[in-house]
Design a protein around this motif. Structure first.
Motif, PDB file in Angstrom:
ATOM      1  N   THR A   5       1.651 -10.324  22.683  1.00 11.92           N
ATOM      2  CA  THR A   5       1.707 -10.971  21.401  1.00 11.92           C
ATOM      3  C   THR A   5       2.007 -12.645  21.543  1.00 11.92           C
ATOM      4  OG1 THR A   5       2.470 -10.665  19.079  1.00 11.92           O
ATOM      5  CG2 THR A   5       3.981 -10.750  20.841  1.00 11.92           C
ATOM      6  N   ASP A   6       2.039 -13.155  20.335  1.00 10.28           N
ATOM      7  CA  ASP A   6       2.360 -14.607  20.666  1.00 10.28           C
ATOM      8  C   ASP A   6       3.956 -14.847  20.628  1.00 10.28           C
ATOM      9  OD1 ASP A   6      -0.270 -15.497  20.148  1.00 10.28           O
ATOM     10  OD2 ASP A   6      -0.341 -15.145  18.037  1.00 10.28           O
ATOM     11  N   VAL A   7       4.776 -14.290  19.566  1.00 10.00           N
ATOM     12  CA  VAL A   7       6.101 -14.357  19.425  1.00 10.00           C
ATOM     13  C   VAL A   7       6.732 -12.931  19.701  1.00 10.00           C
ATOM     14  CG1 VAL A   7       8.203 -14.958  18.308  1.00 10.00           C
ATOM     15  CG2 VAL A   7       6.081 -16.424  17.988  1.00 10.00           C
ATOM     16  N   ALA A  23       7.432 -16.380  11.937  1.00  9.54           N
ATOM     17  CA  ALA A  23       6.665 -16.784  12.997  1.00  9.54           C
ATOM     18  C   ALA A  23       5.294 -16.159  12.577  1.00  9.54           C
ATOM     19  CB  ALA A  23       6.879 -15.855  14.358  1.00  9.54           C
ATOM     20  N   ALA A  28       1.444 -17.072  14.006  1.00  6.69           N
ATOM     21  CA  ALA A  28       1.547 -16.445  15.070  1.00  6.69           C
ATOM     22  C   ALA A  28       1.610 -14.805  14.793  1.00  6.69           C
ATOM     23  CB  ALA A  28       2.646 -17.066  15.878  1.00  6.69           C
ATOM     24  N   LYS A  29       1.090 -14.073  16.048  1.00  6.68           N
ATOM     25  CA  LYS A  29       1.208 -12.782  15.822  1.00  6.68           C
ATOM     26  C   LYS A  29       2.732 -12.382  16.649  1.00  6.68           C
ATOM     27  CE  LYS A  29      -3.537 -11.434  16.491  1.00  6.68           C
ATOM     28  NZ  LYS A  29      -4.442 -10.762  17.405  1.00  6.68           N
ATOM     29  N   SER A  30       3.322 -11.341  15.912  1.00  7.79           N
ATOM     30  CA  SER A  30       4.855 -11.303  16.244  1.00  7.79           C
ATOM     31  C   SER A  30       4.991  -9.638  16.380  1.00  7.79           C
ATOM     32  CB  SER A  30       5.797 -11.972  15.497  1.00  7.79           C
ATOM     33  OG  SER A  30       5.746 -11.263  14.187  1.00  7.79           O
ATOM     34  N   ARG A 180       3.159 -14.938  24.272  1.00  3.25           N
ATOM     35  CA  ARG A 180       2.553 -16.361  24.806  1.00  3.25           C
ATOM     36  C   ARG A 180       3.212 -17.269  24.317  1.00  3.25           C
ATOM     37  NH1 ARG A 180      -1.377 -13.530  21.777  1.00  3.25           N
ATOM     38  NH2 ARG A 180      -3.055 -12.204  23.029  1.00  3.25           N
ATOM     39  N   ARG A 181       3.897 -17.636  23.233  1.00  6.08           N
ATOM     40  CA  ARG A 181       4.529 -18.544  22.835  1.00  6.08           C
ATOM     41  C   ARG A 181       5.953 -18.889  23.121  1.00  6.08           C
ATOM     42  NH1 ARG A 181       0.977 -21.929  19.967  1.00  6.08           N
ATOM     43  NH2 ARG A 181      -0.895 -20.841  19.406  1.00  6.08           N
ATOM     44  N   ALA A 494       6.884 -19.930  16.887  1.00  3.72           N
ATOM     45  CA  ALA A 494       5.362 -19.999  16.603  1.00  3.72           C
ATOM     46  C   ALA A 494       4.567 -21.245  16.999  1.00  3.72           C
ATOM     47  CB  ALA A 494       5.188 -19.664  15.169  1.00  3.72           C
ATOM     48  N   GLN A 495       5.122 -22.403  16.673  1.00  3.84           N
ATOM     49  CA  GLN A 495       4.783 -23.651  16.942  1.00  3.84           C
ATOM     50  C   GLN A 495       4.722 -24.229  18.584  1.00  3.84           C
ATOM     51  OE1 GLN A 495       7.022 -26.071  14.259  1.00  3.84           O
ATOM     52  NE2 GLN A 495       5.777 -25.389  12.690  1.00  3.84           N
ATOM     53  N   PRO A 498       1.182 -22.436  23.766  1.00  2.00           N
ATOM     54  CA  PRO A 498       1.207 -21.040  24.372  1.00  2.00           C
ATOM     55  C   PRO A 498       1.094 -21.256  26.177  1.00  2.00           C
ATOM     56  CG  PRO A 498      -0.931 -21.698  23.414  1.00  2.00           C
ATOM     57  CD  PRO A 498       0.139 -22.481  22.958  1.00  2.00           C
TER      58      PRO A 498
END
Length: 523
Positions: A5-7, A23, A28-30, A180-181, A494-495, A498
């Motif tokens: 996922t992102d977060v 997020a 972002a996906k969390s 990812r982030r 989220a920011q 990645p």
């Protein structure tokens, strides 16, 4: 197997759910990993007060407040602990608490207030309606709305890092979860971590059980393993509480649906304050123990054998003394003290600015905890205390009070002591740690930092896990920090850029991507 996922948020309490939502609303996906069967954490178990400045509730009540006044009042509340304060994080809390409370209101959380909270100059305490479950209900509903996936029954055993040392995910139940982030630690405090309490506070504190048995310091261990540093781990809130009553608390039984919360708020705001206070006394007597002012006035605390276990001048020492014994303590006092604590300004227990409970309220609402008799022996028999030893103990304390010296435990405040009957006992009470104020060191964006102050790439912490030296010594600040820090950590996570390398150091071969739908997900 792996999930990406992102977060990735570890911990599904108030701060973790807030971080995941933040997020998600930042693009972002969390995913949230919660080790328990149900999310909510300490937030859902709390009284639920939220202290904040510059809120719509204050405006409606005609309270003219400011961030600087809020900070000055926190300094006063800190007292001697002001020297330990993380002033940068305090300003983050003060500046963001009001907006965060308004955000909670926008997703359906209702509050009653603001109410006074000494020693604060301005009324800032906002009390959630109908109970703290409203936070969890609203946050889970918002999480679903924003596409956040909450996976339960998943305990993280280690964080994952790539060859560059960046934190890229976590391993749990045989699955590797990648962010990812960034990864956000939001696992609560360490109040149930016997080893951490013993190491940083002492063996006596380690014996005191926690209100939230799930707060085993997971995030502290995970963060430390990758270079984080734990701060102020000596800070525990230890005290005595009554066990739950025989009958369910009607306040906690109310469903935390937004429509119910709105109705409760309308009723509460229109009821005369005296009537509202009466309605809340039953709930109050089921939540907290007696104020320590009763000991200062002359009450004593004994175990089932009728013997004192600690110095009554200190809540902490009483909690440790009871925990080291049978974890059953009784407050004993006389008729004069009972009369004194039967009316304002001497409540037995308080929910500041909202409700006050007196001796008569315990007789009415907690007959299982209230004992009264004409003689010491009869009182002891009713309460389940050794009669002969209780009489001996009371006589000793009378002598100590007359001499102004306690050779057993060093008590200095004897008050009027125990004199004429009838005699009273409240209990049994049990020792609890309600929360712990240590935390991982973080910067003002909630990035976890090393002992040298350098941010650990890819790792954030929120709530009690990321308390970072904040004192939070008054009501409503812990919930405030949980929500404020969660929103900030989630947004910054989220920011973050990645990562291109999501290969964990030590990973063998390729991994199989597992659909989240096959896991235990809260829908």
């Amino acid at each position: 197997m792996s999930v990406t996922t992102d977060v990735l948020v570890i911990g599904g309490g108030g701060s973790g759910l807030t971080a995941a939502i933040s997020a998600a609303t930042s693009g972002a996906k969390s995913i949230v990993l919660e080790k328990c069967a149900r999310p909510g954490g300490s937030t859902g178990m709390s009284v639920g007060s939220f202290t904040a400045a510059n809120t719509a509730y204050q405006y409606r009540a005609g309270v003219n407040d400011s961030i600087d006044l809020f900070i000055e009042d926190m300094k006063v509340a800190n007292g001697k602990d002001e020297a330990r304060e993380n002033v940068a994080l305090r300003r983050v809390l003060a500046e963001n608490a009001g907006a965060t409370l308004e955000w909670l209101s926008s997703i359906g959380v209702q509050f009653l207030g603001p109410t006074p909270e000494p020693p604060y100059e301005k009324p800032r305490m906002h009390n959630v309606l109908p109970n703290a479950g409203a936070y969890v209900t609203a946050l889970l509903r918002e999480a679903r709305k924003r596409g956040v996936q909450v996976v339960t029954n998943v305990r993280v055993d280690r964080l994952l890092r790539n060859a560059d040392g960046e934190v890229i995910g976590a391993s749990a139940n045989g699955v590797e979860y990648f962010g990812r982030r960034a990864v956000v630690l939001a696992t609560g405090d360490y109040s149930a971590a016997t080893d951490l309490k013993a190491a940083y506070v002492g063996e006596d504190a380690a014996r005191v059980p926690a209100v939230n048995k799930s707060n085993t310091g997971d995030g502290f261990r995970l963060g430390s393993d990758v270079g984080g540093v734990m701060l102020q781990m000596d800070r525990l809130y230890e005290g005595l509480r009554f066990p739950p009553g025989r009958f369910p608390d009607p306040i906690k039984l109310l469903p935390s649906h937004p429509s119910v919360s709105r109705l409760v708020r309308l009723v509460a705001e229109r009821l005369p304050k005296r009537l509202l206070a009466v309605l809340l006394r039953g709930a109050l007597t089921s939540w907290v123990g007696p104020n320590n002012t009763m000991y200062a006035a002359g009450a004593i605390l004994v175990n089932e054998q009728g013997q004192r276990v600690a110095n009554e001048d200190s809540d902490k020492l009483l909690a440790r003394g009871v925990a080291a014994d049978s974890n059953r303590g009784f407050m004993v006092f006389d008729e004069a003290l009972a009369k004194r604590f039967s009316a304002w300004p001497n409540p037995v227990s308080t929910f500041p600015g909202v409700a006050y409970a007196y001796v008569g309220d315990y007789a009415r609402y907690r007959p299982d905890m209230f004992h009264k008799a004409d003689t010491i022996e009869e009182l002891a028999s009713k309460a389940g205390i050794n009669p002969a030893r209780l009489r001996t103990t009371i006589q000793k304390v009378r002598e100590y009070g007359a001499a102004g010296e306690d050779p057993e435990f060093g008590r200095t405040s004897f008050g009027a002591g125990i004199s004429e009957g009838p005699y009273y006992a409240l209990g049994p009470m049990q020792s609890y740690i309600t929360l712990a104020d240590g935390g991982l060191a973080v910067d003002t964006t909630l990035k976890v930092t090393t002992p040298e102050g350098a941010p650990i790439p890819g790792l954030y912490a929120a709530g009690s896990t990321g308390q970072g030296g904040l004192q939070l010594l008054n009501h409503g600040l812990h919930i405030g920090w949980a929500m404020v820090s969660g929103r900030i950590a989630g947004r910054h996570a989220a920011q973050a850029s990645p990562r291109t390398d999501l290969t964990s150091v030590g990973a063998k071969g390729s991994v199989l991507e597992t659909p989240v739908s096959e896991l235990s997900v809260i829908q």
